[in-house]
Scaffold this motif. Structure first.
Motif, PDB file in Angstrom:
ATOM      1  N   PRO A 113      44.833  -3.994  42.279  1.00  0.00           N
ATOM      2  CA  PRO A 113      43.473  -4.101  41.722  1.00  0.00           C
ATOM      3  C   PRO A 113      43.321  -3.240  40.475  1.00  0.00           C
ATOM      4  O   PRO A 113      44.128  -2.352  40.203  1.00  0.00           O
ATOM      5  CB  PRO A 113      42.583  -3.596  42.860  1.00  0.00           C
ATOM      6  CG  PRO A 113      43.459  -2.670  43.641  1.00  0.00           C
ATOM      7  CD  PRO A 113      44.859  -3.227  43.542  1.00  0.00           C
ATOM      8  N   GLU A 114      42.265  -3.484  39.724  1.00  0.00           N
ATOM      9  CA  GLU A 114      41.979  -2.698  38.534  1.00  0.00           C
ATOM     10  C   GLU A 114      41.372  -1.353  38.931  1.00  0.00           C
ATOM     11  O   GLU A 114      40.919  -1.158  40.053  1.00  0.00           O
ATOM     12  CB  GLU A 114      41.006  -3.455  37.625  1.00  0.00           C
ATOM     13  CG  GLU A 114      41.532  -4.785  37.110  1.00  0.00           C
ATOM     14  CD  GLU A 114      40.509  -5.492  36.234  1.00  0.00           C
ATOM     15  OE1 GLU A 114      39.380  -4.958  36.097  1.00  0.00           O
ATOM     16  OE2 GLU A 114      40.826  -6.568  35.703  1.00  0.00           O
ATOM     17  N   GLY A 115      41.363  -0.424  37.970  1.00  0.00           N
ATOM     18  CA  GLY A 115      40.712   0.857  38.197  1.00  0.00           C
ATOM     19  C   GLY A 115      41.685   1.988  38.455  1.00  0.00           C
ATOM     20  O   GLY A 115      42.908   1.793  38.508  1.00  0.00           O
ATOM     21  N   HIS A 116      41.135   3.172  38.632  1.00  0.00           N
ATOM     22  CA  HIS A 116      41.953   4.375  38.809  1.00  0.00           C
ATOM     23  C   HIS A 116      42.599   4.455  40.188  1.00  0.00           C
ATOM     24  O   HIS A 116      43.607   5.131  40.355  1.00  0.00           O
ATOM     25  CB  HIS A 116      41.096   5.622  38.582  1.00  0.00           C
ATOM     26  CG  HIS A 116      40.615   5.775  37.178  1.00  0.00           C
ATOM     27  ND1 HIS A 116      41.447   6.076  36.132  1.00  0.00           N
ATOM     28  CD2 HIS A 116      39.372   5.646  36.631  1.00  0.00           C
ATOM     29  CE1 HIS A 116      40.759   6.144  35.010  1.00  0.00           C
ATOM     30  NE2 HIS A 116      39.494   5.882  35.285  1.00  0.00           N
ATOM     31  N   PHE A 117      42.028   3.810  41.189  1.00  0.00           N
ATOM     32  CA  PHE A 117      42.531   3.930  42.557  1.00  0.00           C
ATOM     33  C   PHE A 117      43.307   2.683  42.956  1.00  0.00           C
ATOM     34  O   PHE A 117      43.154   2.154  44.051  1.00  0.00           O
ATOM     35  CB  PHE A 117      41.368   4.190  43.515  1.00  0.00           C
ATOM     36  CG  PHE A 117      40.575   5.410  43.162  1.00  0.00           C
ATOM     37  CD1 PHE A 117      41.053   6.669  43.455  1.00  0.00           C
ATOM     38  CD2 PHE A 117      39.363   5.296  42.494  1.00  0.00           C
ATOM     39  CE1 PHE A 117      40.336   7.807  43.112  1.00  0.00           C
ATOM     40  CE2 PHE A 117      38.633   6.418  42.145  1.00  0.00           C
ATOM     41  CZ  PHE A 117      39.124   7.685  42.456  1.00  0.00           C
ATOM     42  N   THR A 118      44.152   2.230  42.046  1.00  0.00           N
ATOM     43  CA  THR A 118      44.881   0.990  42.287  1.00  0.00           C
ATOM     44  C   THR A 118      45.869   1.122  43.440  1.00  0.00           C
ATOM     45  O   THR A 118      46.100   0.169  44.185  1.00  0.00           O
ATOM     46  CB  THR A 118      45.598   0.552  40.997  1.00  0.00           C
ATOM     47  OG1 THR A 118      46.242  -0.692  41.197  1.00  0.00           O
ATOM     48  CG2 THR A 118      46.609   1.592  40.542  1.00  0.00           C
ATOM     49  N   ASP A 119      46.443   2.314  43.647  1.00  0.00           N
ATOM     50  CA  ASP A 119      47.378   2.506  44.770  1.00  0.00           C
ATOM     51  C   ASP A 119      46.663   2.389  46.105  1.00  0.00           C
ATOM     52  O   ASP A 119      47.232   1.860  47.073  1.00  0.00           O
ATOM     53  CB  ASP A 119      48.052   3.871  44.653  1.00  0.00           C
ATOM     54  CG  ASP A 119      49.167   3.890  43.624  1.00  0.00           C
ATOM     55  OD1 ASP A 119      50.220   4.444  43.925  1.00  0.00           O
ATOM     56  OD2 ASP A 119      48.985   3.342  42.525  1.00  0.00           O
ATOM     57  N   VAL A 120      45.436   2.881  46.163  1.00  0.00           N
ATOM     58  CA  VAL A 120      44.680   2.797  47.410  1.00  0.00           C
ATOM     59  C   VAL A 120      44.399   1.337  47.764  1.00  0.00           C
ATOM     60  O   VAL A 120      44.583   0.906  48.911  1.00  0.00           O
ATOM     61  CB  VAL A 120      43.366   3.586  47.285  1.00  0.00           C
ATOM     62  CG1 VAL A 120      42.503   3.405  48.535  1.00  0.00           C
ATOM     63  CG2 VAL A 120      43.667   5.074  47.076  1.00  0.00           C
ATOM     64  N   GLY A 121      43.953   0.571  46.775  1.00  0.00           N
ATOM     65  CA  GLY A 121      43.693  -0.849  47.035  1.00  0.00           C
ATOM     66  C   GLY A 121      44.936  -1.605  47.432  1.00  0.00           C
ATOM     67  O   GLY A 121      44.917  -2.420  48.364  1.00  0.00           O
ATOM     68  N   TRP A 122      46.026  -1.333  46.751  1.00  0.00           N
ATOM     69  CA  TRP A 122      47.299  -1.992  47.075  1.00  0.00           C
ATOM     70  C   TRP A 122      47.746  -1.628  48.490  1.00  0.00           C
ATOM     71  O   TRP A 122      48.168  -2.504  49.255  1.00  0.00           O
ATOM     72  CB  TRP A 122      48.361  -1.586  46.062  1.00  0.00           C
ATOM     73  CG  TRP A 122      49.762  -1.996  46.392  1.00  0.00           C
ATOM     74  CD1 TRP A 122      50.715  -1.241  47.002  1.00  0.00           C
ATOM     75  CD2 TRP A 122      50.374  -3.276  46.147  1.00  0.00           C
ATOM     76  NE1 TRP A 122      51.881  -1.938  47.150  1.00  0.00           N
ATOM     77  CE2 TRP A 122      51.703  -3.198  46.626  1.00  0.00           C
ATOM     78  CE3 TRP A 122      49.934  -4.452  45.569  1.00  0.00           C
ATOM     79  CZ2 TRP A 122      52.584  -4.272  46.538  1.00  0.00           C
ATOM     80  CZ3 TRP A 122      50.827  -5.527  45.476  1.00  0.00           C
ATOM     81  CH2 TRP A 122      52.127  -5.424  45.957  1.00  0.00           C
ATOM     82  N   GLY A 123      47.650  -0.356  48.845  1.00  0.00           N
ATOM     83  CA  GLY A 123      48.068   0.052  50.180  1.00  0.00           C
ATOM     84  C   GLY A 123      47.273  -0.622  51.270  1.00  0.00           C
ATOM     85  O   GLY A 123      47.833  -1.025  52.306  1.00  0.00           O
ATOM     86  N   GLY A 124      45.981  -0.786  51.054  1.00  0.00           N
ATOM     87  CA  GLY A 124      45.166  -1.467  52.049  1.00  0.00           C
ATOM     88  C   GLY A 124      45.532  -2.942  52.190  1.00  0.00           C
ATOM     89  O   GLY A 124      45.634  -3.463  53.307  1.00  0.00           O
ATOM     90  N   LEU A 125      45.749  -3.624  51.070  1.00  0.00           N
ATOM     91  CA  LEU A 125      46.126  -5.042  51.114  1.00  0.00           C
ATOM     92  C   LEU A 125      47.463  -5.243  51.816  1.00  0.00           C
ATOM     93  O   LEU A 125      47.624  -6.167  52.631  1.00  0.00           O
ATOM     94  CB  LEU A 125      46.186  -5.605  49.688  1.00  0.00           C
ATOM     95  CG  LEU A 125      44.860  -5.661  48.916  1.00  0.00           C
ATOM     96  CD1 LEU A 125      45.122  -6.054  47.471  1.00  0.00           C
ATOM     97  CD2 LEU A 125      43.908  -6.650  49.579  1.00  0.00           C
ATOM     98  N   VAL A 126      48.419  -4.379  51.508  1.00  0.00           N
ATOM     99  CA  VAL A 126      49.741  -4.495  52.125  1.00  0.00           C
ATOM    100  C   VAL A 126      49.664  -4.239  53.623  1.00  0.00           C
ATOM    101  O   VAL A 126      50.272  -4.957  54.436  1.00  0.00           O
ATOM    102  CB  VAL A 126      50.724  -3.528  51.443  1.00  0.00           C
ATOM    103  CG1 VAL A 126      52.017  -3.414  52.250  1.00  0.00           C
ATOM    104  CG2 VAL A 126      51.015  -3.993  50.025  1.00  0.00           C
ATOM    105  N   THR A 127      48.918  -3.224  54.019  1.00  0.00           N
ATOM    106  CA  THR A 127      48.810  -2.883  55.442  1.00  0.00           C
ATOM    107  C   THR A 127      48.207  -4.023  56.255  1.00  0.00           C
ATOM    108  O   THR A 127      48.649  -4.316  57.367  1.00  0.00           O
ATOM    109  CB  THR A 127      47.967  -1.610  55.611  1.00  0.00           C
ATOM    110  OG1 THR A 127      48.575  -0.540  54.874  1.00  0.00           O
ATOM    111  CG2 THR A 127      47.870  -1.213  57.073  1.00  0.00           C
ATOM    112  N   VAL A 128      47.206  -4.677  55.699  1.00  0.00           N
ATOM    113  CA  VAL A 128      46.545  -5.777  56.402  1.00  0.00           C
ATOM    114  C   VAL A 128      47.454  -6.994  56.512  1.00  0.00           C
ATOM    115  O   VAL A 128      47.494  -7.676  57.551  1.00  0.00           O
ATOM    116  CB  VAL A 128      45.226  -6.145  55.688  1.00  0.00           C
ATOM    117  CG1 VAL A 128      44.645  -7.427  56.266  1.00  0.00           C
ATOM    118  CG2 VAL A 128      44.224  -5.004  55.825  1.00  0.00           C
TER     119      VAL A 128
END
Length: 468
Positions: free
Chosen positions: A179-194
């Motif tokens: 995802p866009e933005g500064h917290f892109t790792d957080v968004g990616w980690g959530g998508l991968v985990t799900v």
């Protein structure tokens, strides 16, 4: 099809990109492609990546506009990838030796899992010892691979994107993207985990995350870590600097033991807060003490125990700061100059950093003086404060001037006119704050003969003869 596609975004890290690329190309396991994502053909990092691509056909260049951010750069690398598994590596980090071989061996044991999590370590960028090792949480599952539901506390979204290998077909099948933005790792980690169905863990350091330390050790003991370190560091720095000056006053006033202990303790604590200020203050106080001693000796007067004690402590603190910084593998002077000239390593290293720094210093101080002439209030207050401190407090006034000088030394270490001196040069305001009231003291206490009304009582001169 290569076994691994390693995506390396390079925005703002051209000065360290070679380390990242070389750490991949030096791996003993060679079945991979290395995708360097650059801002554009004219970007500094593009030249570094192009040099590596000319030497090794496994290096591929991809372009992503810097305005789109880190997430878009990683997504561009994923679209260009053809490997079985995806890995992400920041352009200023490195792969540990043997990392790809260990990943390949673990995947042989686990089969084609969706995600293989692994450990990483954090190390100072100037090649110091690793500070911490982090990775997925321990799990009780004995099988080589398992579903995320069997270990619900394994990762969450706390792990960065570069702490796992991802099966590319899994990523494309679920249309996963950063995802866009500064917290892109957080968004990616959530998508991968799900989305993941089978995951595995490799208990081995694969990535070395290089930290850019600023000379403070407070982030190891404070719960906020590196958050808000600038105001916390500079507030404590100013308080400890004033404590050292207070110790000088006590020593000059005859309380030598208490004064020297306070000076030594303040300088020691200052090393943990900002070791450059500990060095600057130690050198400045030592120079002031030597000047006072020489002046008294030329007048056939004893230097005084307080002056000699403070000078000795300050000299010891300056030498100790250099030795301790070297023992702790703090950045050298050349490292700091390269960091300054390359914009925190956003550009490649300079071939001759010191001559370039001297030219930059000359240009900076000329512009600084021009601005002071246009708005002379600060310069006038400095001159008045220095006159008042030296005229009214003698030896202690010289220590005040020396302490204020550390503000100019700090500014000289950052000769960038866009980084204006209100913050860096703040210690220099010690001269107006202390010296101007001393300059006005005699005027305030002088009887006004021509003004009607009661006359103020004359007050004794409170100056101690020790401070002259």
């Amino acid at each position: 099809m290569p076994r691994f596609s390693i995506v390396v975004p390079s925005h703002g890290v051209a000065g360290r990109l070679s380390l990242a690329l070389d750490s991949v190309l030096a791996q003993s396991f060679g079945d991979f492609e290395l995708i360097a994502v650059c801002d554009g053909p004219a970007a500094p990092a593009a030249g570094v990546a192009a040099d590596h691509a000319a030497r090794d056909s496994r290096v591929v260049l991809v372009h992503s506009p810097p305005s789109e951010g880190l997430g878009a750069a990683r997504n561009a690398g994923v679209r260009a990838a053809s490997g079985l598994y995806l890995l992400f590596l920041d352009g200023d980090d490195v792969l540990a030796p043997g990392a790809l071989a260990a990943l390949a061996a673990r995947l042989e044991e686990t089969g084609e899992v969706d995600v293989l999590y692994f450990e990483h370590e954090r190390s100072p960028w100037w090649d110091g010892e690793p500070t911490t090792t982090a990775g997925p949480a321990p799990v009780a599952v004995r099988a080589p691979s398992f579903s995320p539901a069997e270990a619900p506390r394994l990762t969450g979204v706390a792990l960065p994107a570069w702490s796992a290998a991802y099966r590319r077909s899994f990523v494309t099948a679920h249309d996963l993207a950063f995802p866009e933005g500064h917290f892109t790792d957080v968004g990616w980690g959530g998508l991968v985990t799900v989305a993941a169905e089978r995951v595995a863990v490799l208990r081995r350091v694969v990535v070395r995350h290089l930290l850019r330390r600023q000379g403070s050790r407070l982030d190891h003991v404070l719960p906020c870590g590196t958050t808000a370190m600038r105001p916390m560091t500079e507030g404590l720095m100013l308080a400890l600097t004033l404590a050292a000056l207070w110790g000088c006053s006590l020593a000059l006033d005859g309380r030598v033991r208490a004064g020297t202990v306070l000076v030594a303790g303040a300088l020691l604590a200052l090393f943990a807060v900002k070791h450059s200020q500990a060095l600057f203050l130690g050198l400045s106080l030592a120079a002031a003490g030597a000047a006072v001693a020489v002046r008294r000796w030329t007048r056939r007067r004893p230097a005084g125990r307080g002056v000699l004690a403070v000078t000795a402590v300050a000299c010891g603190a300056a030498v100790g700061t250099v030795l301790l910084a070297r023992a702790l593998r703090y950045p050298t002077g050349t490292d700091s100059v390269q960091d300054l000239l390359t914009g925190h390593y956003a550009l490649p290293d300079r071939d001759r950093p010191w001559p370039e720094l001297l030219r930059l210093e000359g240009s900076f101080w000329l512009e600084w003086l021009r601005r002071q002439l246009w708005q002379p209030l600060f310069a006038a207050l400095l001159a008045a404060g220095a006159w008042g401190a030296l005229r009214r407090r003698g030896a202690f006034g010289l220590f005040v001037v020396a302490t204020a000088l550390t503000g100019f030394l700090t500014q000289a270490a950052h000769p960038d006119i866009t980084v204006w001196g209100e913050r860096l040069i703040v210690v220099a305001w010690l001269l107006p704050v202390v010296g101007v009231p001393l300059l006005l003291e005699r005027v305030a206490l002088r009887p006004a003969a021509d003004v009607p009304g009661p006359r103020p009582r004359s007050l004794p001169d409170e100056r101690s003869p020790v401070t002259r």
